[in-house]
Design a protein around this motif. Sequence first.
Motif, PDB file in Angstrom:
ATOM      1  N   LYS A 102       4.184  14.158 -11.555  1.00 32.88           N
ATOM      2  CA  LYS A 102       3.367  15.122 -12.282  1.00 32.88           C
ATOM      3  C   LYS A 102       2.329  15.714 -11.345  1.00 32.88           C
ATOM      4  O   LYS A 102       1.612  15.000 -10.649  1.00 32.88           O
ATOM      5  N   ALA A 106      -1.749  19.887 -13.495  1.00 31.62           N
ATOM      6  CA  ALA A 106      -1.400  19.907 -14.917  1.00 31.62           C
ATOM      7  C   ALA A 106      -2.389  19.112 -15.772  1.00 31.62           C
ATOM      8  O   ALA A 106      -2.309  19.130 -16.997  1.00 31.62           O
ATOM      9  N   THR A 212       2.778  28.937 -13.207  1.00 27.13           N
ATOM     10  CA  THR A 212       1.981  28.029 -14.032  1.00 27.13           C
ATOM     11  C   THR A 212       1.784  28.681 -15.398  1.00 27.13           C
ATOM     12  O   THR A 212       1.430  29.869 -15.463  1.00 27.13           O
ATOM     13  N   SER A 213       2.023  27.933 -16.454  1.00 23.51           N
ATOM     14  CA  SER A 213       1.800  28.430 -17.819  1.00 23.51           C
ATOM     15  C   SER A 213       0.743  27.581 -18.508  1.00 23.51           C
ATOM     16  O   SER A 213       0.755  26.355 -18.382  1.00 23.51           O
ATOM     17  N   LEU A 224      -1.944  22.970 -23.426  1.00 24.14           N
ATOM     18  CA  LEU A 224      -0.753  22.714 -22.607  1.00 24.14           C
ATOM     19  C   LEU A 224      -0.901  23.381 -21.243  1.00 24.14           C
ATOM     20  O   LEU A 224      -1.380  24.516 -21.141  1.00 24.14           O
ATOM     21  N   LYS A 225      -0.468  22.643 -20.206  1.00 26.48           N
ATOM     22  CA  LYS A 225      -0.347  23.206 -18.858  1.00 26.48           C
ATOM     23  C   LYS A 225       1.033  22.820 -18.336  1.00 26.48           C
ATOM     24  O   LYS A 225       1.376  21.648 -18.301  1.00 26.48           O
ATOM     25  N   GLU A 226       1.796  23.812 -17.934  1.00 32.29           N
ATOM     26  CA  GLU A 226       3.107  23.564 -17.335  1.00 32.29           C
ATOM     27  C   GLU A 226       3.098  24.125 -15.919  1.00 32.29           C
ATOM     28  O   GLU A 226       2.924  25.325 -15.724  1.00 32.29           O
ATOM     29  N   ARG A 230      10.811  25.201 -14.995  1.00 34.00           N
ATOM     30  CA  ARG A 230      11.656  24.241 -15.683  1.00 34.00           C
ATOM     31  C   ARG A 230      12.642  25.017 -16.554  1.00 34.00           C
ATOM     32  O   ARG A 230      12.306  26.068 -17.098  1.00 34.00           O
ATOM     33  N   ILE A 233      11.676  25.993 -20.282  1.00 36.48           N
ATOM     34  CA  ILE A 233      10.305  26.490 -20.427  1.00 36.48           C
ATOM     35  C   ILE A 233      10.084  27.179 -21.771  1.00 36.48           C
ATOM     36  O   ILE A 233       9.018  27.046 -22.379  1.00 36.48           O
ATOM     37  N   VAL A 236       9.575  24.514 -24.515  1.00 33.48           N
ATOM     38  CA  VAL A 236       8.318  23.783 -24.291  1.00 33.48           C
ATOM     39  C   VAL A 236       7.128  24.620 -24.759  1.00 33.48           C
ATOM     40  O   VAL A 236       6.247  24.128 -25.483  1.00 33.48           O
ATOM     41  N   LEU A 237       7.090  25.876 -24.360  1.00 34.15           N
ATOM     42  CA  LEU A 237       5.989  26.751 -24.757  1.00 34.15           C
ATOM     43  C   LEU A 237       6.035  27.050 -26.251  1.00 34.15           C
ATOM     44  O   LEU A 237       4.996  27.078 -26.926  1.00 34.15           O
TER      45      LEU A 237
END
Length: 246
Positions: A102, A106, A212-213, A224-226, A230, A233, A236-237
């Motif tokens: 990780k 993040a 980065t999202s 949330l930080k991604e 991936r 994505i 996840v979002l």
Amino acid sequence: MRYLKSIFLLCALLFSTIGFTQDYKFIPKKQERLTDEQVKTMQIMITPDVLLFNEKGEILPMSNMELMANPDYKPLFYANDEGKIKSVIFQKKSNHPILIKKNPEADFAKGEKALDFIVTDLEGNTIKLSELKDKVVVLNFWFTKCGPCVVEMPKLNELVKEYEDKDVVFLAITFNKEGVVDHFLYETEFNYTIVPNANDVINMYGVQSYPTSIVINKKGEIVLKEIGYRTNIKSVLSKAIKNQLK
């Protein structure tokens, strides 16, 4: 007899070549693997648009570049017809799985407030984060020559369409100048609200990895930080957004 020996030798060379260039079907056909000799004699340049893979074809975040120095893995380099490296596969030398650590970028505290900012989008509209009250805000940090950023854009566009009638704002933050972004959008569709020349926001949020999202709830809190690309994505979002629209 001499003819048969020639055929045998040719087949042996062919099979040895096949064994050397292991077939990874997820690598584009226009890319060719560099030989060990080529790797030894050339300067290896890994630019942000290079994609990193494990042997299953899963794209790894750029933070996994540290595997270059890990003796348990052998990097296989693939270049385009101009000789530029475009893909790297981390081939396992043992049965140990590749661990994706990780990224510390993040990390965030529960209830942490998103830092406020004022930006101007490509249409000349002024946007202040703290004025987007009662809306979920999704930030995407990207740049035009970021390969993983471009790869995920179709999924991000689907996300925008999914929430077009909801209280969700999608902002794409980049350090690229307006002209560079305009040229990029001429060939590539990206349906977020684009914010160019936004170095101040990038530095404010300490973004060093792309893409980065960040998802911000209606209270202005980061939920949330991604970091990095991936394959899932969108889901996840979407999950994070739905949780904040309830």
